[in-house]
Motif scaffolding. Structure first.
Motif, PDB file in Angstrom:
ATOM      1  N   ALA A  98       0.833  -1.211   0.000  1.00 50.03           N
ATOM      2  CA  ALA A  98       0.000   0.000   0.000  1.00 50.03           C
ATOM      3  C   ALA A  98       0.865   1.257   0.000  1.00 50.03           C
ATOM      4  O   ALA A  98       0.618   2.200  -0.745  1.00 50.03           O
ATOM      5  CB  ALA A  98      -0.928  -0.020   1.214  1.00 50.03           C
ATOM      6  N   ALA A  99       1.921   1.239   0.817  1.00 53.83           N
ATOM      7  CA  ALA A  99       2.797   2.406   0.880  1.00 53.83           C
ATOM      8  C   ALA A  99       3.519   2.607  -0.445  1.00 53.83           C
ATOM      9  O   ALA A  99       3.693   3.742  -0.913  1.00 53.83           O
ATOM     10  CB  ALA A  99       3.808   2.230   2.015  1.00 53.83           C
ATOM     11  N   ALA A 100       3.939   1.475  -1.045  1.00 51.37           N
ATOM     12  CA  ALA A 100       4.616   1.558  -2.330  1.00 51.37           C
ATOM     13  C   ALA A 100       3.694   2.140  -3.394  1.00 51.37           C
ATOM     14  O   ALA A 100       4.098   2.952  -4.227  1.00 51.37           O
ATOM     15  CB  ALA A 100       5.106   0.169  -2.768  1.00 51.37           C
ATOM     16  N   ARG A 101       2.427   1.734  -3.327  1.00 51.47           N
ATOM     17  CA  ARG A 101       1.466   2.234  -4.308  1.00 51.47           C
ATOM     18  C   ARG A 101       1.295   3.752  -4.174  1.00 51.47           C
ATOM     19  O   ARG A 101       1.241   4.466  -5.166  1.00 51.47           O
ATOM     20  CB  ARG A 101       0.113   1.524  -4.127  1.00 51.47           C
ATOM     21  CG  ARG A 101      -0.929   1.901  -5.165  1.00 51.47           C
ATOM     22  CD  ARG A 101      -2.193   1.105  -4.958  1.00 51.47           C
ATOM     23  NE  ARG A 101      -2.019  -0.312  -5.226  1.00 51.47           N
ATOM     24  CZ  ARG A 101      -2.156  -0.860  -6.441  1.00 51.47           C
ATOM     25  NH1 ARG A 101      -2.472  -0.113  -7.459  1.00 51.47           N
ATOM     26  NH2 ARG A 101      -1.992  -2.146  -6.620  1.00 51.47           N
ATOM     27  N   VAL A 102       1.245   4.221  -2.918  1.00 46.71           N
ATOM     28  CA  VAL A 102       1.118   5.659  -2.694  1.00 46.71           C
ATOM     29  C   VAL A 102       2.306   6.388  -3.327  1.00 46.71           C
ATOM     30  O   VAL A 102       2.151   7.403  -4.006  1.00 46.71           O
ATOM     31  CB  VAL A 102       1.026   5.960  -1.181  1.00 46.71           C
ATOM     32  CG1 VAL A 102       1.136   7.457  -0.921  1.00 46.71           C
ATOM     33  CG2 VAL A 102      -0.259   5.403  -0.606  1.00 46.71           C
TER      34      VAL A 102
END
Lengths: 330, 331
Positions: A126-130
Motif C-alpha cells: 500500500a505504501a509503495a502504491r502511494v
C-alpha cells in the motif's frame, strides 16, 4: 563537496575477431549534484557505452579495461555485483530510448512500479502504491490511480516514456542517465518531458546525464556539454561557450549540419566521410581524415587542453576567436 | 494555372467492421458498433510543379496517411485527386500507371523499407525493368548511374542492405524511388531516423536532386527545422485536418494558428538560452473520439465557447496564407 560522479580515464573495450574495439577510450569527467550534463555524439561515438559503463551494464566479452568510476566517492569498477544491484535503480537510474522495450508488456504498470519500490526498500504494498501515485503525478500523468491499473500498450509513446521516467524517479536517485529518451517522441511531448526533467533536477538536486545525437535538444536543457567522437571527448565546456564559440572542427561541423543554422534552402554543412570503425584505429587525431584543418601535427593525438577554465578542446588547431562562419560549405 | 497535384476534399476513414464473433456477441446483447477513425478529414491541398511542400504534425495527425494517398499506395475514402489537371478517377489504365510511376515515395525507416534478401541492384533495378523503362541487359549500367547520382559507390551494387549504414540505406531508398524517373517524391519522415550529420548529407542530396531533375516534393516531417530549411510552403495538420498553410518564411515569422504557435515555441533550437517555456498541455486526442468543434480546443490557451461547438473552416487570412481558427473572425 563530493562530486556525484567522478569518472577518470575510463576505457571500455570489446574484444572481437579483428581486434579490440575501443568504444570508450580514456574518458574523464565529473558531475555535481543538480547539474545537467549533455553528452553529444554520433552513433558509434561511445556515448551510450559510457552510460552503460557507469551502471556496470557492459556485457561480456566487453569489459571496463581501465579507469575509475567514483559515485559519491565510492569506486564502482571494483564493486561487487550485489553492491551494484543495490545502487542501480535506487541511487543511479537509467532511462532508455525506447519505452516499449523498458516496460514489460504483459505486466500492469502498478506491478512493475511496486516491484521497483520493494526491490530496494522494505515497505508495504500500500505504501509503495502511494509512492507510485505521487511520482506519476510529478511527471504529469492525470488520474494516476486509474492509470496504474493499465498495461503499457494502453499508453501512447509519450505517456510510456513518462512512466519510464517516473520509475527511474521512484527512489529519488542521485544520478539519472538518460539515453536519447525523447528521440522517438513528437516535439510537443519532447518539450513537456524536457521541461519536467529540468524542474525535477532543480527541485531534488538529482544530477542528470542526457545522452543525445542532437545538439539542439540539449542546447536549452544542459548546463554543461561534452562532445564525443570515436571514443574520446573532443570538446567540453559550458553550453553557451561551446555553442557560441565551438573550438573543435567536429563540433563546428555538428552545429553547421543542424538545419536552421543555415539560411533556408542553402546547402547544409556536411562533415565529409563517416565515423571511423573503432577497430585498429590509426595513431593521431581520430578526426584528421575528415578535417579541413588537419596537417602533419595531427599525426600525434592531441591532448584535451583547457583553453579557458572549464572549456577543454582536443585539437591542435582550435579556432580561437575566429567567428563561427561556415565557409567550409561547398 | 492548374496545379501539378491537387487534392480536393480528400478524406480517409479506417473502419473497424463487425466480424462474425462481434455479430454473434451482438445477438446476446453486447451492443458492439462499427467504429471509424477519420485519419484524414476533408483536406484540400494543391502543389505546384517544382514546389517543395512541408507537411508537419504530431504522430497520429494523419500526415503519413495523406502522403500514402498522394503516392497512390492508399485510396481515399472520399474526395478527388487531380494530377496535372486530370482527375485520378477519370484516368484510364495507362494514365494511371504513368501517375503511379511519376509519384514515388521514400519511407522513414531505412531498415524496414528494404528487402533484406535482395541485392541492391535488384532493389533499384527491378521496377524500371518491370515497367519497361529499360531492358534487363541495361540494368547493370543503369543501376550504377543511379547509385552514383545519390552518392553511393557503384561497386557496391552486388551487396545486400545489411552491409550498409543507415545513411547509405536511405540513399538506396532514394535511388529506388529515382529509378522510375519520377516527377514527384513523397518523403515520409525520410531523415527522422538518421544522425544529425548524416541527416545533413541526405537533405543536401534532396536539394541537389531537386535542382538537377526539377523534382517536386511533399516533405512529411515532425521536425520543424528540417521543414523550415527545405520547404517553400508549409502545411500544418492536426488530427486529420489542415489547420494552417503558408509560405515558409511567413509561417515561421508570424504563425497564425495557436497550434502552430505552440509547435514553434517547443521546437528545440540551437541557442544556449534557458527557455523556461511552459509546454502545451496534454497530447493529441484519439482520432477514434475526436473532440467536437475545433479539434485543438482542449489544448488551446485561447479557446472560447464557439470553439467547442463549431469547427473552424480553413480561410484565407492573407494572400497565400490559410488558417482554420475562429480567432481570426474576432476583431
Amino acid at each position: 563537496m563530493v562530486a556525484t560522479l567522478q569518472v577518470e580515464n575510463l576505457e571500455t573495450h570489446f574484444p572481437s575477431r579483428d581486434g579490440i574495439v575501443r568504444a570508450v577510450d580514456g574518458v574523464s569527467f565529473a558531475i555535481e549534484p543538480g547539474e545537467i550534463l549533455g553528452l553529444v555524439g554520433e552513433s558509434g561515438s561511445g556515448k551510450s557505452i559510457t552510460g552503460f559503463s557507469i551502471l556496470g551494464l557492459i556485457d561480456p566479452p566487453g569489459r571496463i579495461a581501465n579507469g575509475s568510476i567514483k559515485f559519491k566517492g565510492e569506486e564502482l569498477t571494483t564493486a561487487s555485483p550485489e553492491r551494484l544491484r543495490q545502487l542501480r535503480g535506487a541511487r543511479i537510474a537509467m532511462i532508455f530510448q525506447d519505452p516499449m522495450m523498458t516496460l514489460n508488456p504483459v505486466l500492469r504498470i502498478d506491478t512493475q512500479m511496486i516491484e521497483t519500490v520493494q526491490a530496494h526498500e522494505k515497505v508495504s504494498e500500500a505504501a509503495a502504491r502511494v509512492r507510485c501515485v505521487e511520482t506519476l503525478k510529478a511527471v504529469g500523468i492525470a488520474a494516476p490511480e486509474d492509470r496504474l491499473k493499465s498495461y503499457p500498450h494502453q499508453f501512447s509513446g509519450g505517456m510510456r516514456q513518462r512512466i519510464a521516467i517516473a520509475t527511474a524517479l521512484l527512489h529519488k536517485p542521485d544520478l539519472i542517465i538518460a539515453d536519447e529518451p525523447t528521440t522517438a517522441l513528437d516535439v510537443t511531448i519532447q518539450g513537456q518531458i524536457l521541461y519536467e526533467m529540468r524542474k525535477l533536477c532543480r527541485e531534488t538536486g538529482t544530477a542528470l546525464i542526457w545522452i543525445t545525437h542532437d545538439l539542439s535538444v540539449v542546447a536549452g536543457l544542459a548546463d554543461r556539454i561534452m562532445v564525443m567522437y570515436a571514443g574520446k571527448i573532443v570538446e567540453t565546456g559550458k553550453i553557451a561557450t561551446v555553442i557560441e564559440r565551438p573550438q573543435h572542427p567536429y563540433t563546428r561541423g555538428l552545429i553547421g549540419s543542424v538545419p536552421g543554422a543555415m539560411p533556408r534552402g542553402k546547402r547544409l554543412f556536411q562533415i565529409p566521410g563517416m565515423t571511423p570503425a573503432l577497430i585498429n584505429l590509426p595513431p593521431g587525431c581520430r578526426f584528421k581524415n575528415r578535417c579541413a584543418r588537419a596537417d602533419a601535427t595531427c599525426e600525434a593525438m592531441p591532448e584535451l587542453a583547457e583553453l579557458q577554465p572549464g572549456h577543454g578542446v582536443r585539437c591542435h588547431h582550435p579556432f580561437g576567436a575566429e567567428p563561427l562562419t561556415l565557409a567550409e560549405v561547398r | 494555372m492548374t496545379a501539378f497535384l491537387e487534392l480536393k476534399d480528400v478524406s480517409k476513414r479506417f473502419v473497424w467492421r463487425l466480424d462474425i464473433a462481434a455479430k454473434i456477441a451482438n445477438l446476446f446483447g453486447a451492443g458492439l458498433k462499427e467504429r471509424a477513425v477519420h485519419a484524414v478529414n476533408h483536406v484540400d491541398l494543391a502543389i505546384q510543379e517544382g514546389e517543395v511542400v512541408g507537411l508537419v504534425g504530431e504522430s497520429g495527425c494523419g500526415k503519413s496517411t495523406l502522403g500514402r494517398i498522394v503516392a497512390g499506395i492508399m485510396d481515399a475514402s472520399d474526395g478527388t485527386i487531380g494530377f496535372r489537371g486530370k482527375a485520378l478517377a477519370a484516368m484510364n489504365a495507362a494514365e494511371r500507371r504513368d501517375y503511379k510511376l511519376a509519384v514515388q515515395m521514400i519511407f522513414q525507416d531505412p531498415y524496414a523499407s528494404l528487402n533484406p534478401r535482395m541485392r541492391v541492384e535488384d532493389i533499384i533495378g527491378e521496377a524500371p525493368v518491370a515497367h519497361g523503362l529499360i531492358k534487363r541487359s541495361e540494368m547493370g549500367a543503369y543501376v550504377e548511374r543511379i547509385m552514383a547520382q545519390v552518392g553511393l559507390d557503384p561497386r557496391y551494387r552486388r551487396r545486400y542492405p545489411h552491409q550498409f549504414s543507415g545513411g547509405q540505406r536511405q540513399r538506396i531508398g532514394i535511388a529506388r524511388a529515382l529509378a522510375v524517373k519520377p516527377r514527384f517524391i513523397v518523403c515520409d519522415e525520410a531523415v527522422a531516423a538518421l544522425d544529425v550529420s548524416i541527416q545533413a548529407q541526405v537533405l543536401n542530396l534532396f536539394m541537389d536532386l531537386r535542382e538537377q531533375l526539377g523534382l517536386t516534393y511533399l516533405f512529411i516531417s515532425h521536425n520543424l527545422s528540417v521543414v523550415e530549411h527545405i520547404s517553400d510552403r508549409v502545411v500544418i495538420m492536426y488530427l486529420g485536418r489542415v489547420v494552417e498553410s503558408a509560405p515558409t518564411e511567413q509561417l515561421f515569422a508570424a504563425p497564425n494558428h495557436p497550434y502552430t504557435q505552440a509547435l514553434l515555441a517547443e521546437a528545440p533550437k540551437l541557442v544556449a538560452t534557458r527557455r523556461d517555456y511552459l509546454p502545451i498541455k496534454g497530447e493529441i486526442p484519439s482520432p477514434l473520439d475526436p473532440p467536437p468543434g475545433c479539434h485543438f480546443h482542449p489544448r488551446c490557451p485561447h479557446a472560447f465557447a464557439r470553439c467547442k461547438a463549431e469547427a473552424p473552416v480553413l480561410k484565407e487570412i492573407a494572400p497565400g496564407r490559410l488558417s482554420a481558427c475562429h480567432l481570426n473572425d474576432q476583431v
